[in-house]
Scaffold this motif. Structure first.
Motif, mmCIF file in Angstrom:
data_model
loop_
_atom_site.group_PDB
_atom_site.id
_atom_site.type_symbol
_atom_site.label_atom_id
_atom_site.label_comp_id
_atom_site.label_asym_id
_atom_site.label_seq_id
_atom_site.Cartn_x
_atom_site.Cartn_y
_atom_site.Cartn_z
ATOM 1 N N PRO A 192 0.635 -1.192 0.006
ATOM 2 C CA PRO A 192 -0.100 -0.064 -0.033
ATOM 3 C C PRO A 192 0.666 1.399 -0.094
ATOM 4 C CG PRO A 192 -0.381 -1.084 2.102
ATOM 5 C CD PRO A 192 0.679 -2.018 1.091
ATOM 6 N N ARG A 193 2.143 1.282 0.698
ATOM 7 C CA ARG A 193 2.782 2.300 0.698
ATOM 8 C C ARG A 193 3.490 2.723 -0.695
ATOM 9 N NH1 ARG A 193 4.404 0.279 5.796
ATOM 10 N NH2 ARG A 193 3.329 1.724 7.341
ATOM 11 N N ARG A 194 3.380 1.766 -1.812
ATOM 12 C CA ARG A 194 3.805 2.022 -2.772
ATOM 13 C C ARG A 194 3.078 2.490 -3.826
ATOM 14 N NH1 ARG A 194 9.461 -0.870 -4.308
ATOM 15 N NH2 ARG A 194 9.962 1.085 -5.047
ATOM 16 N N VAL A 195 1.479 2.430 -3.644
ATOM 17 C CA VAL A 195 0.758 2.888 -4.749
ATOM 18 C C VAL A 195 -0.019 4.361 -4.028
ATOM 19 C CG1 VAL A 195 -1.571 2.055 -5.548
ATOM 20 C CG2 VAL A 195 0.311 0.292 -5.331
ATOM 21 N N ASN A 196 0.030 5.206 -4.936
ATOM 22 C CA ASN A 196 -0.650 6.416 -4.613
ATOM 23 C C ASN A 196 -2.002 6.546 -4.865
ATOM 24 O OD1 ASN A 196 1.713 7.612 -3.834
ATOM 25 N ND2 ASN A 196 2.517 8.387 -5.878
ATOM 26 N N ARG A 197 -2.551 5.877 -6.181
ATOM 27 C CA ARG A 197 -3.521 6.182 -6.611
ATOM 28 C C ARG A 197 -3.746 4.607 -7.639
ATOM 29 N NH1 ARG A 197 -1.881 11.173 -7.251
ATOM 30 N NH2 ARG A 197 -3.055 12.569 -6.369
ATOM 31 N N LEU A 198 -5.099 4.423 -7.733
ATOM 32 C CA LEU A 198 -5.513 3.377 -8.704
ATOM 33 C C LEU A 198 -6.572 3.604 -9.644
ATOM 34 C CD1 LEU A 198 -5.788 0.046 -6.255
ATOM 35 C CD2 LEU A 198 -4.133 0.498 -8.020
ATOM 36 N N ALA A 199 -6.505 3.129 -10.933
ATOM 37 C CA ALA A 199 -7.461 3.291 -11.819
ATOM 38 C C ALA A 199 -7.656 1.875 -12.459
ATOM 39 C CB ALA A 199 -7.272 4.473 -12.793
ATOM 40 N N LEU A 200 -8.713 1.224 -12.350
ATOM 41 C CA LEU A 200 -8.992 -0.026 -12.761
ATOM 42 C C LEU A 200 -10.075 -0.205 -13.726
ATOM 43 C CD1 LEU A 200 -8.963 -1.793 -9.302
ATOM 44 C CD2 LEU A 200 -7.000 -1.224 -10.767
ATOM 45 N N LEU A 201 -9.890 -0.595 -14.925
ATOM 46 C CA LEU A 201 -10.734 -0.995 -15.895
ATOM 47 C C LEU A 201 -11.081 -2.433 -15.891
ATOM 48 C CD1 LEU A 201 -12.747 0.372 -18.003
ATOM 49 C CD2 LEU A 201 -11.044 0.312 -19.704
ATOM 50 N N ALA A 202 -12.197 -3.059 -15.508
ATOM 51 C CA ALA A 202 -12.751 -4.275 -16.008
ATOM 52 C C ALA A 202 -11.311 -5.186 -15.200
ATOM 53 C CB ALA A 202 -12.890 -4.688 -17.269
ATOM 54 N N PRO A 203 -11.297 -5.110 -13.876
ATOM 55 C CA PRO A 203 -10.253 -5.744 -13.571
ATOM 56 C C PRO A 203 -10.622 -7.333 -13.386
ATOM 57 C CG PRO A 203 -11.321 -4.564 -11.917
ATOM 58 C CD PRO A 203 -11.619 -3.990 -12.993
ATOM 59 N N SER A 204 -9.720 -8.218 -13.940
ATOM 60 C CA SER A 204 -10.114 -9.699 -13.873
ATOM 61 C C SER A 204 -10.252 -10.213 -12.438
ATOM 62 C CB SER A 204 -8.906 -10.500 -14.750
ATOM 63 O OG SER A 204 -8.695 -10.001 -15.847
ATOM 64 N N GLY A 205 -11.117 -11.157 -12.327
ATOM 65 C CA GLY A 205 -11.274 -11.714 -10.925
ATOM 66 C C GLY A 205 -11.868 -10.992 -9.997
ATOM 67 N N VAL A 206 -12.415 -9.911 -10.518
ATOM 68 C CA VAL A 206 -13.170 -8.980 -9.367
ATOM 69 C C VAL A 206 -14.486 -8.903 -9.746
ATOM 70 C CG1 VAL A 206 -13.312 -6.787 -8.385
ATOM 71 C CG2 VAL A 206 -11.139 -7.702 -9.072
ATOM 72 N N GLY A 207 -15.543 -9.506 -8.955
ATOM 73 C CA GLY A 207 -16.754 -9.218 -9.321
ATOM 74 C C GLY A 207 -17.530 -10.758 -9.822
ATOM 75 N N ARG A 208 -18.721 -10.765 -10.145
ATOM 76 C CA ARG A 208 -19.225 -11.961 -10.625
ATOM 77 C C ARG A 208 -18.723 -12.657 -11.928
ATOM 78 N NH1 ARG A 208 -24.513 -13.459 -13.165
ATOM 79 N NH2 ARG A 208 -24.383 -11.164 -13.692
ATOM 80 N N ARG A 209 -18.444 -13.971 -12.074
ATOM 81 C CA ARG A 209 -18.185 -14.544 -13.040
ATOM 82 C C ARG A 209 -19.087 -14.886 -14.128
ATOM 83 N NH1 ARG A 209 -13.712 -18.767 -10.532
ATOM 84 N NH2 ARG A 209 -12.319 -17.272 -10.163
ATOM 85 N N ARG A 210 -19.242 -14.664 -15.325
ATOM 86 C CA ARG A 210 -20.129 -14.771 -16.275
ATOM 87 C C ARG A 210 -19.717 -16.283 -17.047
ATOM 88 N NH1 ARG A 210 -21.084 -9.536 -19.737
ATOM 89 N NH2 ARG A 210 -22.625 -11.090 -20.688
ATOM 90 N N LEU A 211 -20.350 -17.149 -16.872
ATOM 91 C CA LEU A 211 -20.151 -18.485 -17.449
ATOM 92 C C LEU A 211 -20.645 -18.670 -18.740
ATOM 93 C CD1 LEU A 211 -19.101 -21.547 -16.895
ATOM 94 C CD2 LEU A 211 -21.487 -22.257 -16.146
ATOM 95 N N ARG A 212 -21.687 -17.731 -19.054
ATOM 96 C CA ARG A 212 -22.241 -18.004 -20.333
ATOM 97 C C ARG A 212 -21.000 -17.267 -21.389
ATOM 98 N NH1 ARG A 212 -27.884 -15.047 -20.466
ATOM 99 N NH2 ARG A 212 -26.916 -13.938 -21.963
ATOM 100 N N VAL A 213 -20.331 -16.249 -21.018
ATOM 101 C CA VAL A 213 -19.272 -15.631 -21.874
ATOM 102 C C VAL A 213 -18.496 -16.745 -22.109
ATOM 103 C CG1 VAL A 213 -17.499 -13.964 -21.904
ATOM 104 C CG2 VAL A 213 -19.760 -13.419 -21.059
ATOM 105 N N LEU A 214 -18.224 -17.563 -20.979
ATOM 106 C CA LEU A 214 -17.089 -18.592 -21.245
ATOM 107 C C LEU A 214 -17.490 -19.771 -22.322
ATOM 108 C CD1 LEU A 214 -14.413 -19.968 -20.542
ATOM 109 C CD2 LEU A 214 -15.686 -21.031 -18.803
ATOM 110 N N LEU A 215 -18.910 -20.204 -22.047
ATOM 111 C CA LEU A 215 -19.525 -21.149 -23.174
ATOM 112 C C LEU A 215 -19.506 -20.420 -24.434
ATOM 113 C CD1 LEU A 215 -22.260 -22.275 -20.709
ATOM 114 C CD2 LEU A 215 -20.126 -23.389 -21.230
#
Length: 138
Positions: free
Chosen positions: A74-97
C-alpha cells in the motif's frame, strides 16, 4: 489503450509496462496469480525507475495485478484506476461457453465473443485490435 496512454503522457510521466509473460514475452511463462511474484516484480520495476511509489492504471489482468499490488504494497501505490479488473466481481459462465463455441473461428469468432462479453457494445477499432493482439499473444 494506446490513445489513452498518449493523452496521459502529455500531462503525466507514463511508464507502460508489459506484464510478465505477456505479448513482449519478458518471461516464457506467467507466475501463479496468487503468488507474491508479481508484487516482487513490480518492486523491481519501481526500483529500476527510481520511484518510491506510483499511480497505477490497469486493464483486465493489469487491473487485477494493480489491485493485488496495492493490497500487498500500500505504501508504494498513490492511486489506482482499474478498468474491468479480472477476477473482481461475478463470473459470467455464459461468456465462457460462447467463447468456447466461437474462438475456433479465429479473429471473427474473437470479435463476436468480445461483443457478447460487452453486452453488444462494439469497442472502437483501435481498442478492438489491441484486444485481438492481447488475446492472440496472451
Amino acid at each position: 489503450m494506446v490513445r489513452q496512454i498518449e493523452g496521459l503522457s502529455q500531462r503525466l510521466r507514463v511508464h507502460a509496462v508489459d506484464v510478465i509473460g505477456e505479448a513482449g514475452l519478458s518471461a516464457p511463462a506467467r507466475p501463479p496469480l496468487g503468488s507474491p511474484a508479481y508484487a516482487e516484480w513490480l518492486d523491481d520495476v519501481l526500483d529500476a525507475l527510481g520511484l518510491d511509489a506510483a499511480a497505477f492504471l490497469g486493464v483486465s489482468l493489469g487491473g487485477w495485478l494493480a489491485l493485488d499490488y496495492a493490497v500487498r504494497r500500500p505504501r508504494r501505490v498513490n492511486r489506482l484506476a482499474l478498468l474491468a479488473p479480472s477476477g473482481v466481481g461475478r463470473r459470467r459462465l455464459r461468456v465462457l461457453l460462447v467463447a468456447v463455441a466461437l474462438l475456433p473461428f479465429g479473429d471473427a469468432g474473437l470479435r463476436r465473443t468480445m461483443r457478447f462479453a460487452l453486452g453488444g457494445a462494439v469497442p472502437d477499432r483501435e481498442l478492438g485490435e489491441f484486444a485481438l493482439l492481447a488475446a492472440r499473444d496472451g
